[in-house]
Design a protein around this motif. Structure first.
Motif, short mmCIF file in Angstrom:
data_model
loop_
_atom_site.label_atom_id
_atom_site.label_comp_id
_atom_site.label_asym_id
_atom_site.label_seq_id
_atom_site.Cartn_x
_atom_site.Cartn_y
_atom_site.Cartn_z
N GLY A 85 -0.06 14.19 -12.47
CA GLY A 85 0.74 14.05 -11.26
C GLY A 85 -0.11 13.62 -10.08
N GLY A 86 0.54 13.06 -9.08
CA GLY A 86 -0.14 12.74 -7.84
C GLY A 86 -1.09 11.56 -7.90
N VAL A 87 -0.95 10.73 -8.92
CA VAL A 87 -1.88 9.60 -9.04
C VAL A 87 -1.35 8.32 -8.38
CG1 VAL A 87 -3.00 10.46 -11.13
CG2 VAL A 87 -1.02 8.96 -11.33
N GLY A 88 -0.04 8.31 -8.07
CA GLY A 88 0.52 7.13 -7.42
C GLY A 88 1.64 6.45 -8.19
N LYS A 89 2.29 7.16 -9.10
CA LYS A 89 3.40 6.55 -9.86
C LYS A 89 4.55 6.14 -8.95
CE LYS A 89 3.88 10.19 -12.44
NZ LYS A 89 2.61 10.84 -12.13
N THR A 90 5.00 7.09 -8.12
CA THR A 90 6.16 6.81 -7.28
C THR A 90 5.84 5.73 -6.25
OG1 THR A 90 6.99 9.04 -7.65
CG2 THR A 90 7.85 7.87 -5.73
N THR A 91 4.66 5.84 -5.66
CA THR A 91 4.19 4.81 -4.73
C THR A 91 4.22 3.44 -5.41
OG1 THR A 91 2.70 6.45 -3.73
CG2 THR A 91 2.23 4.11 -3.29
N SER A 92 3.73 3.39 -6.65
CA SER A 92 3.65 2.12 -7.37
C SER A 92 5.02 1.62 -7.80
CB SER A 92 2.76 2.27 -8.61
OG SER A 92 1.46 2.67 -8.23
N THR B 150 -5.31 2.95 -9.35
CA THR B 150 -4.97 3.14 -7.94
C THR B 150 -5.95 4.13 -7.29
OG1 THR B 150 -3.46 4.98 -8.36
CG2 THR B 150 -2.50 2.78 -8.40
N ARG B 151 -5.91 4.16 -5.96
CA ARG B 151 -6.78 5.04 -5.18
C ARG B 151 -8.25 4.75 -5.46
NH1 ARG B 151 -3.86 10.46 -3.56
NH2 ARG B 151 -5.16 9.87 -1.81
N TYR B 152 -8.57 3.49 -5.63
CA TYR B 152 -9.93 3.06 -5.94
C TYR B 152 -10.73 2.98 -4.66
CZ TYR B 152 -13.40 0.46 -8.70
OH TYR B 152 -14.52 0.05 -9.38
N ILE C 238 -5.45 -1.02 -6.99
CA ILE C 238 -5.00 -0.71 -5.64
C ILE C 238 -6.05 0.17 -4.98
CG2 ILE C 238 -3.07 0.16 -4.26
CD1 ILE C 238 -2.24 -1.97 -6.36
N PRO C 239 -6.59 -0.26 -3.85
CA PRO C 239 -7.61 0.56 -3.20
C PRO C 239 -7.00 1.81 -2.55
CG PRO C 239 -7.07 -1.30 -1.80
CD PRO C 239 -6.29 -1.48 -3.08
N GLU C 240 -7.80 2.82 -2.40
CA GLU C 240 -7.42 3.97 -1.57
C GLU C 240 -7.18 3.39 -0.17
OE1 GLU C 240 -7.39 7.29 -2.44
OE2 GLU C 240 -6.99 8.02 -0.43
N SER C 241 -6.03 3.68 0.40
CA SER C 241 -5.70 2.98 1.64
C SER C 241 -4.86 3.83 2.57
CB SER C 241 -4.92 1.70 1.29
OG SER C 241 -4.32 1.15 2.45
N GLU C 242 -5.18 3.76 3.85
CA GLU C 242 -4.40 4.48 4.85
C GLU C 242 -2.99 3.93 4.93
OE1 GLU C 242 -6.55 4.21 8.48
OE2 GLU C 242 -8.32 5.18 7.60
N1 LIG Z 1 -3.61 3.72 -2.92
C1 LIG Z 1 -3.43 4.90 -2.29
N2 LIG Z 1 -4.16 5.20 -1.20
C2 LIG Z 1 -3.99 6.38 -0.55
N3 LIG Z 1 -3.11 7.32 -0.92
C3 LIG Z 1 -2.35 7.09 -2.00
C4 LIG Z 1 -2.46 5.88 -2.76
N4 LIG Z 1 -1.57 5.93 -3.78
C5 LIG Z 1 -0.93 7.11 -3.67
N5 LIG Z 1 -1.39 7.82 -2.61
C6 LIG Z 1 -0.94 9.15 -2.16
O1 LIG Z 1 -1.06 10.05 -3.26
C7 LIG Z 1 -0.02 10.99 -3.25
C8 LIG Z 1 0.71 10.98 -4.59
O2 LIG Z 1 1.36 9.73 -4.76
P1 LIG Z 1 2.69 9.58 -5.62
O3 LIG Z 1 3.02 8.14 -5.66
O4 LIG Z 1 3.75 10.51 -5.12
O5 LIG Z 1 2.15 10.07 -7.03
P2 LIG Z 1 2.96 10.49 -8.35
O6 LIG Z 1 4.31 9.87 -8.29
O7 LIG Z 1 2.11 9.94 -9.45
O8 LIG Z 1 3.00 11.97 -8.37
C9 LIG Z 1 0.88 10.64 -2.10
O9 LIG Z 1 0.56 11.45 -1.01
C10 LIG Z 1 0.52 9.20 -1.81
O10 LIG Z 1 0.72 8.88 -0.45
#
Ligand SMILES: Nc1ncnc2c1ncn2[C@@H]1O[C@H](COP(=O)(O)OP(=O)(O)O)[C@@H](O)[C@H]1O
Ligand SMILES: [Mg+2]
Lengths: 83, 272
Positions: free
Chosen positions: B12-19, B180-182, B210-214
């Protein structure tokens, strides 16, 4: 400068340690793929049985199931400590 | 024919939903009719990231249980034409999802859409397995970190055995790696796995980095998928990812330290 070099080397190491550990874990996981779901439990129980007689490490036991045309072979490898 | 793509990871928390949000937005911006489905029953989040949380009336479970029609539950994106969201239920328990129900919905969506993205919940249990079961392709989201890489390998194992394609001996699910979050400067300093390490360990083709990004936090604060932030590094990286998904050849970006400031040069730089 010496200290900096040292810190840098330490850090350099942590990613390569991660890589080595992952290569081992992934090789192990891939070895288990396609095996029946009961294999991890079987492995654990076999380990318990062996431990009633010999004290062995967690990773002392390796099992695998090879399926051939009309039979399956369960292969069991146990490394015993030197006595 | 519609393509079903699962966005998955194990951890969890790796960026699935974001992606899932960023890629579905990118596909729709290229004119592909796209729907993104939240499979995280009980913990829905996609609606927030897509900025449509106040327009959720019915959800996936309502449709499966026949309490609403698909068209009543689908939310039309306000910003991009051709983009729809099917939210997850916030309250129901996970058993409300059934394989037959999911299949029925996907079959119906296939008639209308070019792309169906399934945002998987974390874990390797039922919810995650349902999200991947009918997939044609999988985007495996991985962070440069040991537990994430190990979980990704577990997920790759499931994709090869617990999917419809695997069970019916069809062509296997096409697997893509999305890192992601590289953080290139931490990679340079040796305390983060490199892109090539991860590729080598998992041996899956790289779809994007995808870089770690603000910009990602900013985007989620606003409920606007980061793809719309075309000036940002993450927005551009997701846009490249979408291009590759559509078969274009895009060079890799954002994998090296961009600007070398003084601090960086003193502490991080030097070795490449
Ligand atoms: N490339 C990124 N750079 C910085 N923060 C990120 C990045 N991708 C995801 N996050 C942050 O990581 C957290 C988890 O992302 P999320 O997409 O909800 O993950 P998942 O769906 O895998 O649980 C969120 O707070 C999100 O803003
Ligand atoms: Mg999520």
């Amino acid at each position: 400068m010496k200290l900096l070099e040292f810190l840098k080397r330490e850090r350099k190491k942590s990613a390569s340690v991660a890589k080595e550990r992952l290569q081992i874990i992934v090789a192990h996981q891939r070895g288990q793929r396609g095996q029946p779901d009961y294999m991890p439990l079987l492995e654990r129980e076999l380990l318990e049985v062996i431990r009633r007689y010999v004290q062995v490490d967690d990773d002392a036991i390796q099992i695998s199931l090879d399926s051939e045309d009309n039979c399956s072979v369960l292969e069991l490898n146990v490394t015993l400590p030197k006595s | 024919m519609a393509k079903i793509i699962v966005v998955t990871s194990g951890k969890g928390g790796v960026g699935k939903t974001t992606s899932a949000a960023a890629i579905s937005t990118g596909l729709a911006l290229r004119g592909k009719k796209t729907v993104v489905i939240d499979f995280d029953v009980g913990l829905r989040n996609l609606d927030l990231i897509m900025g449509c949380e106040r327009r959720v009336v019915y959800d996936l479970v309502n449709v499966i249980q026949g309490e609403a029609g698909l068209n009543q539950a689908l939310i039309r994106d306000k910003r991009v034409e051709n983009l729809f969201i099917l939210p997850a239920s916030q309250t129901r328990d996970k058993d409300a999802l059934t394989q037959e129900g999911v299949e029925r919905i996907l079959e119906q969506l296939k008639q209308d859409f070019d792309f169906i993205l399934c945002d998987s919940p974390a874990g390797i249990e039922r919810g995650a397995q349902l999200a991947m079961y009918f997939a044609d392709e999988a985007i495996v989201v991985t962070n440069p970190e040991v537990s994430s890489v190990r979980d990704s390998d577990r997920i790759l194992g499931l994709l090869g055995s617990k999917t419809r394609r695997a069970e019916q001996s069809l062509d296997p699910v096409k697997e893509h790696l999305l890192i992601t979050r590289y953080n290139p400067s931490r990679v340079t300093s040796g305390d983060m796995l490199t892109l090539d390490d991860i590729r080598e360990i998992l041996s899956v083709d790289l779809l994007g980095l995808i870089p770690e990004s603000e910009a990602v936090l900013r985007a989620s604060n606003q409920g606007v998928p980061v793809t719309h932030d075309a000036a940002s590094d993450a927005g551009q990286a997701y846009s490249d990812t979408v291009s590759r998904l559509l078969g274009e050849d895009m060079p890799l970006r954002f994998h090296e330290v961009q600007r070398r400031g003084l601090l960086n040069r003193m502490f991080g730089g030097g070795r490449r």
